[in-house]
Design a protein around this motif. Structure first.
Motif, short mmCIF file in Angstrom:
data_model
loop_
_atom_site.label_atom_id
_atom_site.label_comp_id
_atom_site.label_asym_id
_atom_site.label_seq_id
_atom_site.Cartn_x
_atom_site.Cartn_y
_atom_site.Cartn_z
N ASP A 153 26.53 33.93 25.66
CA ASP A 153 26.57 35.35 26.04
C ASP A 153 27.90 35.90 25.53
O ASP A 153 28.02 36.27 24.38
CB ASP A 153 26.35 35.56 27.53
CG ASP A 153 27.19 34.64 28.41
OD1 ASP A 153 28.15 34.03 27.93
OD2 ASP A 153 26.89 34.56 29.62
N ALA A 154 28.93 35.95 26.38
CA ALA A 154 30.26 36.30 25.89
C ALA A 154 30.98 35.08 25.34
O ALA A 154 31.97 35.19 24.62
CB ALA A 154 31.09 36.95 26.99
N ASP A 155 30.48 33.88 25.70
CA ASP A 155 31.05 32.63 25.22
C ASP A 155 29.94 31.58 25.20
O ASP A 155 28.87 31.78 25.78
CB ASP A 155 32.19 32.18 26.14
CG ASP A 155 33.17 31.27 25.42
OD1 ASP A 155 32.85 30.84 24.29
OD2 ASP A 155 34.24 31.00 25.98
N LEU A 156 30.19 30.47 24.53
CA LEU A 156 29.21 29.40 24.49
C LEU A 156 29.01 28.80 25.87
O LEU A 156 29.96 28.68 26.65
CB LEU A 156 29.64 28.31 23.52
CG LEU A 156 29.58 28.62 22.02
CD1 LEU A 156 30.10 27.44 21.22
CD2 LEU A 156 28.16 28.96 21.59
N ALA A 157 27.77 28.42 26.19
CA ALA A 157 27.50 27.73 27.44
C ALA A 157 28.22 26.38 27.44
O ALA A 157 28.37 25.73 26.40
CB ALA A 157 25.99 27.53 27.60
N ALA A 158 28.66 25.95 28.62
CA ALA A 158 29.47 24.73 28.72
C ALA A 158 28.70 23.50 28.26
O ALA A 158 29.30 22.53 27.80
CB ALA A 158 29.94 24.56 30.16
N GLU A 159 27.35 23.54 28.37
CA GLU A 159 26.56 22.36 28.03
C GLU A 159 26.33 22.20 26.52
O GLU A 159 25.81 21.18 26.08
CB GLU A 159 25.19 22.44 28.72
CG GLU A 159 25.26 22.47 30.24
CD GLU A 159 25.44 23.89 30.77
OE1 GLU A 159 25.39 24.07 32.00
OE2 GLU A 159 25.63 24.83 29.94
N CYS A 160 26.69 23.19 25.72
CA CYS A 160 26.46 23.15 24.27
C CYS A 160 27.29 22.04 23.63
O CYS A 160 28.39 21.72 24.11
CB CYS A 160 26.84 24.49 23.64
SG CYS A 160 25.71 25.82 24.04
N PRO A 161 26.78 21.51 22.49
CA PRO A 161 25.50 21.80 21.85
C PRO A 161 24.43 20.79 22.26
O PRO A 161 24.73 19.75 22.83
CB PRO A 161 25.85 21.64 20.37
CG PRO A 161 26.83 20.50 20.38
CD PRO A 161 27.65 20.66 21.64
N TRP A 162 23.17 21.12 21.93
CA TRP A 162 22.06 20.16 22.06
C TRP A 162 21.54 19.90 20.64
O TRP A 162 21.40 20.85 19.85
CB TRP A 162 20.94 20.73 22.91
CG TRP A 162 21.34 21.05 24.31
CD1 TRP A 162 21.41 20.17 25.36
CD2 TRP A 162 21.73 22.33 24.84
NE1 TRP A 162 21.81 20.82 26.50
CE2 TRP A 162 22.02 22.15 26.21
CE3 TRP A 162 21.87 23.59 24.29
CZ2 TRP A 162 22.44 23.18 27.03
CZ3 TRP A 162 22.29 24.64 25.08
CH2 TRP A 162 22.56 24.43 26.45
N GLN A 163 21.27 18.68 20.34
CA GLN A 163 20.82 18.34 18.99
C GLN A 163 19.46 17.65 19.03
O GLN A 163 19.19 16.82 19.91
CB GLN A 163 21.86 17.45 18.29
CG GLN A 163 23.17 18.19 18.02
CD GLN A 163 24.14 17.39 17.19
OE1 GLN A 163 24.10 16.16 17.20
NE2 GLN A 163 25.01 18.09 16.46
N PHE A 164 18.62 18.02 18.06
CA PHE A 164 17.25 17.52 17.98
C PHE A 164 17.00 16.99 16.57
O PHE A 164 17.17 17.73 15.59
CB PHE A 164 16.24 18.63 18.31
CG PHE A 164 16.42 19.24 19.67
CD1 PHE A 164 15.66 18.80 20.74
CD2 PHE A 164 17.35 20.26 19.89
CE1 PHE A 164 15.82 19.36 22.00
CE2 PHE A 164 17.51 20.83 21.14
CZ PHE A 164 16.75 20.37 22.20
N GLU A 165 16.58 15.75 16.49
CA GLU A 165 16.21 15.17 15.21
C GLU A 165 14.83 15.69 14.80
O GLU A 165 14.10 16.25 15.62
CB GLU A 165 16.21 13.64 15.31
CG GLU A 165 17.56 13.03 15.63
CD GLU A 165 18.58 13.27 14.54
OE1 GLU A 165 18.18 13.50 13.38
OE2 GLU A 165 19.80 13.23 14.84
N PRO A 166 14.45 15.51 13.52
CA PRO A 166 13.15 16.04 13.07
C PRO A 166 11.97 15.55 13.90
O PRO A 166 10.96 16.25 14.03
CB PRO A 166 13.06 15.53 11.62
CG PRO A 166 14.49 15.38 11.20
CD PRO A 166 15.23 14.93 12.41
N TRP A 167 12.07 14.34 14.47
CA TRP A 167 10.94 13.80 15.24
C TRP A 167 11.00 14.17 16.72
O TRP A 167 10.08 13.88 17.48
CB TRP A 167 10.91 12.27 15.09
CG TRP A 167 12.24 11.62 15.41
CD1 TRP A 167 12.70 11.25 16.63
CD2 TRP A 167 13.27 11.31 14.47
NE1 TRP A 167 13.95 10.72 16.54
CE2 TRP A 167 14.33 10.74 15.20
CE3 TRP A 167 13.40 11.45 13.08
CZ2 TRP A 167 15.50 10.32 14.60
CZ3 TRP A 167 14.56 11.02 12.47
CH2 TRP A 167 15.60 10.45 13.22
#
Length: 425
Positions: free
Chosen positions: A339-353
């Motif tokens: 929103d005004a800043d990144l969420a504290a839980e960021c980032p989330w990463q997803f592989e192609p599968w």
């Protein structure tokens, strides 16, 4: 007869004043021939996207300024193609939403509404589609006018207008104003050419309710009104009399209307790094070396505006669409929420599968600043092939575009300073 003649003079005076003071609205009003209607079906005013119908007694009790508001209201219903945009929505709620989309614009343009016309300023700047979910099913409001381009008995969800009336060649020319060269067409938009003839109504000469539009008529009339909208806006801009809010509305409506899913798939597919390899095959495949197509893995960053501008359901729908594309393109995705800043839980990463989804409900609702997402990319020395940002585009942008491609999936009418804008709603 004298009474009707006075009413027609009032209508003509109001229309002329619109042409002089507000050429955008005036040019649109000129495209609606006026017909006195039978009070049995027309309590106040109505439109079928081809004519302006009015109850003479209603117009008689309005002053010229209020008549201007009524004329402009009906013309905007047509110019905004409200008659062709309802789709599956309940007709009664849709009609109210369309009124709420128009009236704040007219009030902002210093027009005077008739007594009893309620204007909800919180809907200012919203389209009828955006307003519709806020209209309660048991809403006690009544539309300001009658929208008679559809069968009014069809109030249930998913029902469409009748398709039994044959289209008129004169009123449904798919070329809009066919038969006119460019000069004649510009004259008509400016009110300098032949004006539509209005009826000299008598008590025995009042229009009956017209039949609903057919699907073909809706399509042809939508094309006509888009042409008229563009012409009226161009003339008003040349005269320096097109307000900022109207200009944004016109720009929004004249954008290409390809489905956002198709556009997103197109841009993501174009980003895929496909190339040919001449590596030697295995011995079992022979000694010949033939070129083969090889696709490298894509690195995509998806950013979500969690300031409250996009609903959870809309986010889920968009992420599902990207998930389907991700598997086809062999894409690794990094998800950021801001929103005004990144969420504290960021980032989330997803592989192609991996299945791509929103990991949890994130508490947002603060101001909107897009810079933290791009700062994250720079600080982590990331080299994404594409960044996709879900937002209403109302916030603070970085001053300069990054060196990688950016797609903005935008809900609403706000512009973006750079990157590729795709209309979400």
């Amino acid at each position: 007869m004298n009474s009707y003649h006075g009413i027609e003079n009032k209508l003509s005076a109001a229309r002329t004043q619109l042409i002089l003071d507000k050429p955008f609205l005036g040019a649109l009003v000129l495209r609606l021939p006026m017909k006195a209607a039978n009070p049995d079906w027309c309590e106040k005013v109505a439109t079928d996207a081809r004519h302006f119908y009015y109850n003479p007694e209603y117009i008689e009790h309005l002053n010229v300024n209020e008549v201007q508001f009524v004329l402009a209201h009906e013309a905007l219903h047509c110019a905004l193609s409200h008659f062709a945009r309802r789709e599956h929505r309940n007709k009664f709620r849709w009609d109210i939403a369309c009124d709420h989309a128009i009236n704040p614009l007219l009030l902002d343009d210093n027009l005077t509404p008739p007594s009893g016309v309620w204007i909800e300023q919180s809907y200012k700047g919203m389209t009828a589609e955006e307003i519709y979910p806020y209209i309660d099913e048991n809403n006690a409001d009544e539309p300001m006018d009658r929208h008679i381009y559809e069968d009014e008995e069809q109030h249930s969800e998913g029902e469409q207008g009748s398709d039994t009336q044959a289209p008129s060649n004169e009123e449904c020319d798919p070329q809009g104003d066919s038969g006119l060269d460019e000069t004649q067409r510009e004259d008509n938009f400016g009110g300098q050419g032949d004006e539509p003839q209005q009826n000299q109504a008598t008590e025995d000469d009042l229009a009956d309710q017209p039949p609903p539009l057919t699907d073909t008529e809706k399509q042809n009339l939508e094309t006509q009104w888009r042409q008229r909208l563009a012409g009226a806006a161009q003339q008003a801009m040349q005269a320096g009399k097109l307000g900022a809010e109207m200009a944004r509305l016109v720009d929004h409506l004249l954008q290409p209307r390809l489905p956002w899913r198709s556009l997103l798939a197109r841009y993501m597919t174009m980003t895929a790094r496909d190339d040919y390899t001449y590596s030697r095959p295995s011995r079992r495949e022979g000694n010949a070396v033939f070129p083969s197509l090889r696709s490298a893995q894509l690195d995509i960053i998806v950013a979500i505006d969690i300031s409250g501008s996009i609903s959870d359901a809309e986010i889920a729908e968009c992420l599902s669409e990207i998930d389907g594309l991700k598997g086809q393109l062999r894409a690794k995705i990094t998800l950021l929420a801001c929103d005004a800043d990144l969420a504290a839980e960021c980032p989330w990463q997803f592989e192609p599968w991996d299945e791509f989804y929103m990991p949890l409900a994130i508490a947002g609702g603060g101001g909107t600043d897009f810079r933290p997402v791009f700062d994250y990319v720079e600080q982590h020395d990331a080299q994404p092939d594409l960044l996709v940002y879900f937002t209403d585009a109302e916030g603070t942008f970085p001053k300069h575009a990054p060196h990688y491609p950016v797609i903005w999936l935008v809900k609403g009418k706000h512009h973006v300073p750079w990157g590729q804008r795709v209309q979400l709603n």
